[in-house]
Design a protein around this motif. Structure first.
Motif, short mmCIF file in Angstrom:
data_model
loop_
_atom_site.label_atom_id
_atom_site.label_comp_id
_atom_site.label_asym_id
_atom_site.label_seq_id
_atom_site.Cartn_x
_atom_site.Cartn_y
_atom_site.Cartn_z
N GLU A 132 0.81 -1.21 0.00
CA GLU A 132 0.00 0.00 0.00
C GLU A 132 0.85 1.27 0.00
N ALA A 133 1.83 1.30 0.89
CA ALA A 133 2.61 2.54 1.02
C ALA A 133 3.47 2.78 -0.22
N LEU A 134 3.83 1.70 -0.92
CA LEU A 134 4.70 1.88 -2.08
C LEU A 134 3.92 2.25 -3.35
N VAL A 135 2.61 2.14 -3.28
CA VAL A 135 1.81 2.54 -4.44
C VAL A 135 0.88 3.70 -4.06
N ALA A 136 1.12 4.31 -2.90
CA ALA A 136 0.25 5.41 -2.44
C ALA A 136 0.29 6.56 -3.44
N PRO A 137 -0.84 7.22 -3.67
CA PRO A 137 -0.88 8.29 -4.67
C PRO A 137 -0.06 9.52 -4.27
N ASP A 138 0.21 9.68 -2.96
CA ASP A 138 0.93 10.89 -2.56
C ASP A 138 2.42 10.66 -2.41
N ARG A 139 2.94 9.63 -3.06
CA ARG A 139 4.40 9.41 -2.98
C ARG A 139 5.17 10.52 -3.66
N GLN A 140 6.41 10.67 -3.22
CA GLN A 140 7.29 11.66 -3.85
C GLN A 140 7.89 11.02 -5.10
N VAL A 141 7.68 11.67 -6.23
CA VAL A 141 8.13 11.10 -7.51
C VAL A 141 9.06 12.09 -8.21
N VAL A 142 9.81 11.55 -9.17
CA VAL A 142 10.80 12.39 -9.86
C VAL A 142 10.12 13.40 -10.77
N VAL A 143 10.51 14.65 -10.61
CA VAL A 143 10.01 15.74 -11.45
C VAL A 143 11.18 16.64 -11.82
N GLY A 144 10.93 17.54 -12.76
CA GLY A 144 11.90 18.58 -13.05
C GLY A 144 11.64 19.79 -12.17
N ILE A 145 12.69 20.54 -11.87
CA ILE A 145 12.57 21.75 -11.05
C ILE A 145 13.31 22.86 -11.78
N LYS A 146 12.64 24.02 -11.98
CA LYS A 146 13.41 25.16 -12.51
C LYS A 146 13.06 26.42 -11.76
N PRO A 147 14.05 27.30 -11.56
CA PRO A 147 13.79 28.51 -10.78
C PRO A 147 12.90 29.47 -11.56
N VAL A 148 12.00 30.15 -10.84
CA VAL A 148 11.15 31.15 -11.48
C VAL A 148 12.01 32.30 -11.99
N ARG B 268 3.15 13.78 -5.30
CA ARG B 268 2.20 13.88 -6.42
C ARG B 268 2.78 14.73 -7.55
N GLY B 269 4.09 14.71 -7.71
CA GLY B 269 4.76 15.65 -8.60
C GLY B 269 4.26 15.64 -10.03
N ARG B 270 3.96 14.45 -10.53
CA ARG B 270 3.59 14.39 -11.96
C ARG B 270 2.25 15.05 -12.25
N GLU B 271 1.43 15.25 -11.20
CA GLU B 271 0.16 15.95 -11.40
C GLU B 271 0.33 17.46 -11.29
N ARG B 272 1.53 17.91 -10.98
CA ARG B 272 1.68 19.31 -10.58
C ARG B 272 2.57 20.12 -11.50
N PHE B 273 2.81 19.61 -12.73
CA PHE B 273 3.66 20.37 -13.66
C PHE B 273 3.08 21.77 -13.83
N GLY B 274 3.92 22.76 -13.72
CA GLY B 274 3.47 24.14 -13.86
C GLY B 274 3.23 24.84 -12.54
N ASP C 256 11.37 30.80 -5.22
CA ASP C 256 10.30 30.12 -5.92
C ASP C 256 10.85 29.29 -7.08
N VAL C 257 10.27 28.09 -7.23
CA VAL C 257 10.65 27.24 -8.36
C VAL C 257 9.37 26.66 -8.98
N GLU C 258 9.52 26.22 -10.22
CA GLU C 258 8.39 25.61 -10.92
C GLU C 258 8.61 24.11 -11.03
N ILE C 259 7.56 23.35 -10.75
CA ILE C 259 7.61 21.90 -10.96
C ILE C 259 7.35 21.65 -12.45
N CYS C 260 8.15 20.80 -13.09
CA CYS C 260 7.98 20.61 -14.53
C CYS C 260 8.36 19.19 -14.94
N ASN C 261 8.17 18.92 -16.21
CA ASN C 261 8.58 17.64 -16.78
C ASN C 261 10.09 17.47 -16.57
#
Lengths: 104, 211, 996
Positions: C893-909, C957-963, C978-983
């Protein structure tokens, strides 16, 4: 501590890496024709991955002779005294010496 | 396009120049030489195939395959026990041969897995009256003449690095001769360690030699 | 400049009077002789005050003549060789020796901190615990610095130790510890059988107490017998005598730790030699003949300079021909101390009185007293008179009730002997009490293979020592496989000189009576500990710090617990001893580190092109054990970023190459190799065609990602696996575990071939053009002839062959080319020639890292032991057709939880802003805290292609939060921006470039 490798003879423990209790058996690989595993397999893996006895006394343990012949060994060790009563090769170590007909 | 030239470079190419190192007051207590131009093939017997592999090895190299930690020398080279089911075949390299497996494939087809390690290891010869004293600083193996006779071998670790050590026939002056096989990438670093260990006895670094 | 030695006896001693040695103590020039210790030379020069005590800054002198010394600690040498807390009693004198007394200011004779003595009522046991419990910050800011200035021992040099140390192994049948009567007898018995024997002696000279005590063995003097024994041992090729070598610990399986002080007896070790050598001695059997330590009696003033152990007085007189006083008083509870009286009388030293707690004297003692004309008083010492520089007299409390004061300038005391039970108790053994000698002896639970002989076993007569030593040596040799006869035991002239003792531990008096001299623990501290409930010996030790100083209580522990027994109304065996642990004598950290310090801290691995890279001025970075070229600066490039930016841009627009030989490489061979890989990778490999490569991901059995890499199929029964650089070793060990333990039924063979191949990544749009210049022209390298993920062997021009893989880490069209490692240097040079028309450059690990981040490829910071395949965006790789390691637990359960931290891109605003890895991701408007922490930045780089800093991160939930704009909060560096979550794929997200 010194461990008598069945292949190399007695060696200092710096040549070996400790893994842990040799008692837990990994649940066997299963066929996944239907795309999913059997029920209850998570409980079995939970036991295998996490649950360990904290043995005070004789214990069989896996040790790896990585600084030597790269054999995995089953070491019978007393955790109170560090006395080692037996060292055997793991089941698949030295398999070439096993007769071909013994292959399952 | 210019033609390409392929110069072989030993991992110890830049580590030493032949001559005296360490203490120079007396005759060198330790002699060290790099052995170049060898082929080293790992022969890993398949399940249940040990006796077939031993037979094939005997036919090819002309010596009995060791079944315990030993180095068996013959005309064709050295068969070294390197682990359960495993042999290392050490032979002289002809010219700049780069595919030593080709000559062995048919002989061991279906009974062993072969892996070329000719470039994966660096080979040293360590001898001299104080060779044992020096090796006692880097090896936990008991190298006493009676315990570790000529032909004895050990798969062991030096400075936490895997190595194969074996004893060959004594030198003419009666001093022991050891061979040490280490991973190529570690060779430069281990060379320094060996030199530090031998410095107080005086070292004669010999010119690189063939097998 | 030879200085007159006022207290040197005219004759005798094992010193070389023809070799005077000048030395300094606190800057004062003094002279001793070869054969002296620093302590014996100080005695000979009449120096009685040598240091100040730890807590009360009381003046202290030399108490003993051995390694149990608690008082005479000095700073030896100067500059970067200054060594604090060195025992003067075990320091061999050498020409030019410099020693400083410790723990005094401004001078030894006048020490300001001795005012502590006036406040001594507050410095009692438990003082620190009671006084400084609250408030906590006072401790850090005020109390601790003040106490550290006032107390403490010597000063460290504060500089790196310039000397070398090393470690070595020795192997033997019989190890004999100690070379006194018992040790020599044991070594002779063992050596004669042909057993490989090591005789270890911590002193510079073998002989033990036989160097200090008189006696007759086998019809010759004890000293002559020692010489004969040593000559016989030297004639046996199977015996090795190791002097200056202290055995300090007993470890499992018959392994003993020993410290050889190779060059502590010279100012600077000779070139090519070490100062100290740490031995690990592997012995089938061990004879401990470590002797015994004489113990003080606790009475008022027992710590005054000039009060010395009776055996030490005898050693200084007989071994060193140095006179600790001219008018000696003796306080004893046993017969052994009378040997000191004899020695002093023989040396012409006046005997002021002998105070013996026992009423009955032997005939010999009475005769001696009569002949020498000194009084023998039945009683105890009530007080010691004198000052900082020595004793002036003793006040005796007679058994009759009267008090008598007697003038004396030195007081020898003996409270009996404690067998050296340390080594025999190192495996948690408990020594047992012997009433007849009032001492602990080794118990029944001593380490396997060990036998204890002589004084260490409670046998105090010379004859018993010789007999026990011989028997132990013979038995040890027989037990270890020795064959020949051990010969006969040596016999002492006086077979019956057993110790007669009346145990007296503590005498009530008017002043402080010390138990532990080094830590300033008094008899009243022990009593206070008992009153406050700290009755157990382990509590007593910690509450009073008894036995916790550098001498580890060698001459104080037993006395301390005896007093505890007295005040708590228990017997000594009931009170018990504390646990004994190695090291038995202090061991320098330098000796434990040996060869492995500074750049030799660990063995290093060199990649095949490193020498070539060094020629080009590349700096190297440690990647695990490997040294890797970080970047290749061009002339005029003065900062790393300029070089790295250029390397990235050149690769992306042209071609470059990088040494990637450090990746782990494993030959996976045998008929079941495909099945084996199907089990260890989450994706399928058994179906991989020969000549193809595939990216593979491995999980641990708990469902977390273990490692990744590209694995190729070179033949039906031969796969070639690559691992990450960092995990090469652990993955090999794990695969061997799978092969040998988990699935013995599979016919598969594994061999590491990391070092066999020199491998370069050749990357960039011009990579194929470069390769066409070096690969045999007959080879088809076109997209059809050598497609993405293709693998094959190709001939190279000039008579070489290579394995060529079309795989890409950079996102560009790229190949990996491997040649046998000895040609790696040549390959680098030849790639430069082949790529010259296309402006090829080498690139280092920094540019490699930039390009993988630009492409969103995960590496070590993301494969961090907490992430699942899905966290990394690789969940879809998992095969549903077969079982594999980690499959079951990855669905928890914990390894497939929807709120896991996943790999995303980060760029500064703010595009000009620099990113830093480690910054935490906090939603806008939230208060920073663990509850609002949603992940962190894992990898960052400056992307020359995007002209700004970019990074990867693990975000809830990083992949749902691009932008989405969030805060990067970095309290470590005091940044918040401030940074932007991205692909995570910043560059060429369609992947067209690598497919060419």
């Amino acid at each position: 501590m010194r461990i008598a490798c069945p292949f190399c003879g007695e060696r200092e423990n710096g040549e070996f890496t400790y893994l842990g209790d040799a008692k837990p058996q990994r649940p066997a690989m299963v066929a996944l024709d239907a795309g999913v595993g059997a029920s209850g397999e998570q409980e079995a893996f939970y036991d295998y991955v996490y649950l360990r006895d904290n043995v005070a006394g004789e214990m069989s343990e896996y040790w790896y002779h990585g600084g030597g012949c790269r054999s995995w060994l089953v070491v019978q060790r007393n955790t109170m005294t560090h006395e080692i009563s037996s060292v055997k090769a793991a089941a698949g170590t030295g398999a070439a010496a096993v007769k071909a007909s013994a292959r399952s | 396009m210019a033609e390409f030239v392929w110069h072989a470079v030993s991992p110890l190419q830049h580590s030493f120049t032949p001559g005296r190192m360490g203490e120079t007051a007396d005759a060198a207590g330790v002699r060290m030489a790099e052995i170049r131009n060898f082929n080293l093939v790992q022969i890993f017997a398949r399940r249940g195939q040990w006796s077939a592999v031993a037979k094939a090895a005997k036919a090819h190299f002309g010596v009995e395959a060791p079944t315990r930690p030993q180095a068996v020398s013959g005309k064709a080279g050295v068969l070294l026990w390197s682990g359960p089911d495993q042999l290392s075949a050490l032979t002289a390299r002809r010219g700049d041969e780069i595919r030593p497996l080709d000559a062995l494939r048919d002989r061991f087809a279906g009974i062993a897995s072969l892996s070329d390690q000719s470039d994966g290891r660096c080979l040293l010869r360590i001898s001299g009256a104080r060779a044992r004293d020096m090796l006692a600083k880097v090896s936990s193996v008991d190298l006493d003449a009676a315990v570790f006779p000529v032909g004895a071998a050990a798969a062991t670790a030096i400075d936490h690095t895997a190595a194969n050590l074996w004893r060959e026939a004594d030198a003419a002056d009666g001093s022991p001769v050891f061979k040490l096989l280490v991973f190529s990438s570690f060779a430069d670093s281990l060379w320094d360690t060996l030199v530090d260990a031998a410095a107080e006895y005086g070292i004669e670094v010999e010119s690189p030699a063939g097998l | 400049m030879t200085v007159y030695q006022p207290n040197r006896l005219d004759k005798g001693g094992l010193i070389d009077r023809s070799t005077p040695l000048d030395f300094t103590f606190d800057g004062k020039h003094l002279t001793g002789f070869a054969g002296d210790t620093l302590a014996s030379a100080l005695v000979a020069n009449g120096v009685t005050l040598v240091g100040r005590s730890f807590k009360y800054h009381r003046p202290r002198g030399i108490l003993t003549a051995g390694s149990e010394e608690p008082n005479a600690l000095v700073e030896l040498r100067s500059g970067n060789r200054r060594e604090a807390n060195t025992k003067a009693t075990t320091t061999e004198l050498y020409y030019g020796l410099e020693a400083q007394s410790q723990n005094r200011w401004p001078s030894l004779a006048f020490d300001v901190m001795s005012v502590n003595q006036l406040f001594s009522p507050i410095f009692v046991a438990g003082f620190y615990y009671k006084t400084f419990m609250w408030p906590a910050k006072f401790w850090e800011k005020l109390y601790e610095p003040a106490i550290r200035r006032a107390a403490g021992l010597g000063r460290p040099s504060g500089l790196a130790d310039p000397d070398h140390y090393e470690k070595a192994w020795a192997h033997c049948d019989v190890l004999v510890v100690g070379s006194g009567a018992s040790g020599l007898a044991a070594a002779l018995a063992a050596g004669r059988t042909g057993a490989r024997t090591i005789l270890a002696e911590e002193d510079s000279r073998a002989g033990g107490r036989l160097l200090s005590d008189q006696g007759e063995i086998d019809g010759v003097s004890a000293r002559d017998w020692v010489e004969g024994a040593l000559a016989e041992l030297a004639s046996l090729p199977n015996v090795r005598l190791m002097t200056r070598t202290a055995v300090f610990g007993v470890y499992d399986g018959g392994t003993y730790g020993a410290l050889e002080r190779v060059n502590d007896h010279v100012p600077v070790p000779p070139r090519h030699q070490v100062r100290q050598r740490l031995w690990r001695i592997v012995a089938k059997r061990c004879v401990v003949a470590a002797g015994a330590v004489e113990r003080p009696i606790v009475f008022s003033g027992n710590d005054r300079p000039g009060v010395m152990m009776a055996s030490a007085v005898r050693t200084y007189i007989d071994r060193f021909a140095a006179r600790p006083g001219r008018n000696l008083a003796v306080f004893a509870n046993n017969d052994d101390a009378w040997k000191t009286v004899e020695a002093a009388h023989r040396a012409g030293i006046g005997i002021a009185a002998v105070v013996d707690v026992r009423k009955e004297l032997t005939q010999a003692q009475r005769t001696l007293a009569q002949a020498a004309g000194f009084p023998v008083l039945n009683g105890v010492i009530h007080d010691v008179h004198g000052g900082a520089k020595g004793v002036s007299g003793i006040e005796v409390q007679l058994a009759s009730g009267k008090r008598e004061t007697i003038a004396a300038d030195c007081l020898a005391m003996s409270g009996g002997w404690n067998p050296a039970v340390g080594l025999s108790s190192h495996h948690r053994g408990r020594p047992k009490w012997r009433e007849d000698i009032a001492a602990f002896v080794p118990g029944d639970d001593i380490p396997a293979g060990m036998v204890v002989a002589g004084a260490a076993n409670g046998a105090f007569s010379l004859d018993a020592c010789l007999r026990e030593g011989h028997e132990a040596g013979a038995a040890a040799a027989a037990g270890s496989g020795g064959r020949k006869a051990a010969g006969n035991a040596a016999v002492a002239a006086n077979p019956d000189d057993a110790l007669s003792i009346a145990p007296v531990w503590h005498v009530e008096g008017k002043h402080k009576a010390f138990v532990d001299f080094q830590h300033d623990v008094t008899a009243s501290d022990v009593a206070l500990a008992q009153r406050e409930g700290f009755e157990s010996v382990e509590h007593l030790k910690r509450y009073t710090t008894l036995g916790m100083a550098t001498d580890q209580g060698k001459n104080s522990n037993v006395t301390g617990l005896a007093i505890m027994a007295e005040v708590s109304g228990r017997s000594i065996p009931q009170t018990g001893t504390t646990i004994y642990r190695p090291p038995q004598v202090p061991v320098a950290i330098g000796a434990l580190a040996g060869h492995n310090r500074d750049e030799k801290f660990h063995a290093a691995r060199q990649a095949p092109s490193n020498h070539w890279a060094a020629e080009r001025g590349a700096p190297f970075v440690d990647t695990g054990l490997w040294k890797r070229a970080q970047w290749y600066p061009l002339p005029g490039e003065n900062d790393w970023l300029t070089s790295v930016n250029r390397e990235v841009v050149t690769v992306r627009n042209g071609v470059g190459f990088c040494d990637v030989s450090t990746l782990g490489k494993i030959d996976v061979m045998g008929p079941d190799a495909g099945t084996f890989l199907d089990r260890v990778y989450i994706n399928l490999f058994s179906t991989l065609a020969v000549g193809k490569a595939r990216y593979g991901l491995m999980l641990r059995d708990d469902g977390i990602v273990m490692d990744d890499g590209t694995t190729s199929r070179l033949a039906e029964d031969h796969y070639f696996m690559t691992t990450t650089t960092a995990k090469a070793g652990p993955v090999m060990q794990y695969l061997e575990y799978c092969r040998q333990v988990l699935w013995p039924e599979l016919d598969v063979q594994l061999t590491s071939c990391t070092d066999q191949w020199a491998t370069f990544s050749v990357a960039g749009p011009k990579s194929r053009d470069l390769l066409r210049n070096i690969v045999d022209p007959a080879e088809d390298l076109s997209n059809e002839g050598f497609p993405f993920m293709g693998v094959r062997e190709v001939p190279l021009r000039g008579g070489m062959y290579a394995r060529l893989f079309r795989i890409s880490f950079s996102g560009e069209m790229a190949f990996e080319i491997s040649v046998p490692a000895r040609y790696g240097d040549a390959l680098a040079r030849n790639l430069m020639i082949a790529g010259e028309p296309f402006g090829v450059i080498p690139y280092g690990t920094e540019a490699l890292g930039v390009m993988r981040i630009e492409k969103g490829h995960v590496a070590g910071p993301e494969l961090n032991g907490t992430t699942t395949a899905d966290d990394l965006g690789l969940g879809k790789m998992a095969s549903k057709k077969k079982d594999f390691v980690g499959r079951v637990m990855a669905t928890r359960e914990a390894l497939v939880a929807p709120d896991r931290q996943v790999v995303v891109g980060i760029k500064p605003v703010d595009k000009a802003r620099r990113l830093r890895s480690g910054a935490h991701i906090i939603p806008k408007g939230a208060i920073v805290g663990p509850d609002t922490d949603q992940g962190y930045v894992t990898s960052v780089c400056h992307s020359p292609m995007l002209g700004q800093w970019v990074g990867l991160g693990l975000v809830e939930r990083g992949r749902e939060r691009f932008g989405e704009i969030v805060r990067a909060h970095d309290p470590l560096r005091g940044e918040d921006y401030d940074v932007e979550i991205c692909n995570p794929v910043f560059y060429d997200p369609e992947g067209g470039r690598q497919r060419g």
